[in-house]
Design an enzyme around this catalytic site. Structure first.
Site, PDB file in Angstrom:
ATOM      1  N   GLN A  63     -27.274  69.640  -1.951  1.00 35.97           N
ATOM      2  CA  GLN A  63     -26.463  68.552  -2.484  1.00 35.97           C
ATOM      3  C   GLN A  63     -26.074  67.535  -1.427  1.00 35.97           C
ATOM      4  OE1 GLN A  63     -23.211  71.514  -3.423  1.00 35.97           O
ATOM      5  NE2 GLN A  63     -21.904  69.776  -2.902  1.00 35.97           N
ATOM      6  N   CYS A  69     -21.776  70.058  -6.609  1.00 32.56           N
ATOM      7  CA  CYS A  69     -22.133  71.473  -6.697  1.00 32.56           C
ATOM      8  C   CYS A  69     -22.251  71.949  -8.132  1.00 32.56           C
ATOM      9  CB  CYS A  69     -21.115  72.316  -5.936  1.00 32.56           C
ATOM     10  SG  CYS A  69     -19.408  72.149  -6.534  1.00 32.56           S
ATOM     11  N   HIS A 363     -15.831  75.171  -5.596  1.00 27.20           N
ATOM     12  CA  HIS A 363     -17.283  75.097  -5.467  1.00 27.20           C
ATOM     13  C   HIS A 363     -17.940  75.901  -6.576  1.00 27.20           C
ATOM     14  CE1 HIS A 363     -20.918  74.196  -3.305  1.00 27.20           C
ATOM     15  NE2 HIS A 363     -21.197  75.453  -3.039  1.00 27.20           N
ATOM     16  N   ASN A 384     -26.724  79.072  -3.304  1.00 26.83           N
ATOM     17  CA  ASN A 384     -25.876  77.935  -2.984  1.00 26.83           C
ATOM     18  C   ASN A 384     -26.685  76.647  -3.105  1.00 26.83           C
ATOM     19  OD1 ASN A 384     -23.660  76.435  -2.102  1.00 26.83           O
ATOM     20  ND2 ASN A 384     -23.158  77.848  -0.466  1.00 26.83           N
TER      21      ASN A 384
END
Length: 443
Positions: A63, A69, A363, A384
């Site tokens: 990102q 996110c 997040h 992630n």
């Protein structure tokens, strides 16, 4: 008033100097910093990146310097399905496309809230909350669903990243500057008793300015595009003149209304087995309502596990900065022995952390695996969206204890819920204040 005397401070100084442990820890922190000095080496042994259930999801996305996110995590769950169905490697959906429409819709949603509060004083908490950050990069699962349902999705090649999507700081500065100016105009019209028709006409004019700004910074979203790719067996596939909706229907086809958000917020104001929403939280006016079912953490984890066992990844929201080693890709409650380093007790319950502003959702990521010992989770695999240079090729390990303390939300198929849980989710939700921590991921 209780003031601090010089004698009291001198006593503290003498006590510090007389403690050899304080002296040793001081030398370590001076040299290495707090977290490096507090790292617990045992956590590297207990949180190895090996999992009994491990979905094949391909490489992680990045990102960059943006707060997307929640958007990346949602698109990642979809590209997992596409990559598997089409035998693709390193395929991504366009995050910039959904970014454009999210900001466009958030501007209009901001107008809605500004007009709804126009009779309040500018200094009221609600108006001050709106003006503090008219829009931002963050969001919630139901908000991205609203974007998908209204605008569809496109491959990354159809609308690639730009400097402003990868680093959104400048875009947010000038978009928020513009929206605050628009707030002045709209509130003045209300104060002057302007007609609804006049206000609607002005809103249309103002939204054109937002569209122009976004198109300049992010590019124009495609109305049609060609989808071309080679699969892992080197077969070339080409399909011409797709729209974002026909692409979604053909290549993704997930019924987004079958997914619900389950949270774990163990605070007195949010009893379990009830549904909740957050006031003034959303992006698409008339779109999907942000809605949560609050459950005990054991029930939340059971639902996440069931979805993983069915072969499907899980979007989740957490407080990623707590007891987390970014470079190692480890999130574990014992990762940092900061209490020992400073000789103080930082411990709070999960509910206390939420109530006192110590923790909130910061997040969104994706659960792609879990390690079971005697059918009990011990650690979870996390995809992630910070690129491949952190963790293990971008994947993190989350201890089960960390999930208990710092995971607040998962998105699962509604059919996985029990009949009682489904009924609780379907009830009319309790409305939480705009600044409630359950809205933090979007604020």
């Amino acid at each position: 008033m209780s003031t601090i005397s010089n004698e009291q401070t001198q006593a503290y100084r003498a006590a510090f100097l007389q403690d050899p442990i304080h002296q040793a820890n001081q030398r370590s922190v001076w040299k290495n910093g707090i977290q490096n000095s507090a790292q617990n080496q045992e956590t590297f042994v207990t949180n190895t990146p090996q999992f009994s259930i491990d979905l094949n999801t391909g490489k992680v996305a990045n990102q960059k310097q943006s707060g997307r996110c929640w958007m990346f995590a949602a698109l990642n769950t979809m590209r997992h399905k596409m990559s598997s169905d089409l035998n693709l490697a390193n395929f991504e959906l366009s995050q910039n496309y959904t970014f454009f429409w999210d900001k466009y819709e958030k501007a209009n949603y901001f107008y809605e809230n500004i007009l709804a509060t126009a009779q309040q004083e500018r200094t009221s908490r609600e108006v001050s909350f709106l003006l503090q950050t008219p829009q931002q990069d963050g969001g919630q699962w139901d908000m991205i669903v609203s974007i998908f349902q209204k605008y569809g999705v496109v491959p990354k090649a159809a609308m690639p990243e730009t400097a402003s999507s990868e680093n959104s700081t400048e875009l947010n500065v000038y978009l928020n500057k513009l929206l605050r100016k628009h707030a002045i105009i709209l509130r003045q019209l209300v104060a002057e008793n302007a007609s609804d028709e006049t206000i609607k006409s002005k809103r249309t004019e103002l939204l054109q300015e937002v569209y122009d700004l976004l198109a300049t910074a992010l590019g124009l979203p495609p109305e049609t595009f060609n989808f071309e790719y080679r699969d892992e067996e080197n077969n070339f596939i080409q399909e011409l003149d797709l729209t974002p909706h026909t692409f979604y229907d053909k290549y993704i086809g997930i019924d987004l209304d079958n997914y619900v958000s389950v949270i774990n917020a163990p605070t007195d104001d949010k009893p379990f087995m009830h549904s909740y929403t957050v006031d003034m939280l959303g992006n698409v006016a008339g779109g999907k309502q942000v809605k949560y079912l609050n459950l005990d953490i054991a029930d939340l984890k059971e639902l996440a596990l069931k979805q993983l066992q069915s072969g499907e990844s899980v979007w989740f929201g957490s407080d990623v900065g707590q007891s987390s080693l970014r470079d190692k890709g480890i999130m574990a409650t014992d990762a940092l022995a900061v209490d020992d380093l400073f000789g103080v007790d930082f411990n709070m319950t999960k509910g206390e952390r939420l109530d006192y502003g110590e923790s909130l959702m910061t997040h969104a990521m994706v659960l792609t695996g879990v390690d079971l010992i005697n059918d009990v989770p011990t650690k979870w695999k996390v995809e992630n969206s910070w690129g491949e240079k952190v963790g293990t090729d971008g994947f993190f390990v989350m201890s089960d204890a960390w999930m208990d303390e710092y995971t607040y939300q998962v998105v699962v198929r509604k059919d996985l819920l029990s009949a009682e849980q489904q009924a609780a989710f379907d009830e009319e939700p309790t409305v939480l204040a705009p600044w409630d921590p359950m809205g933090a991921l979007a604020n």
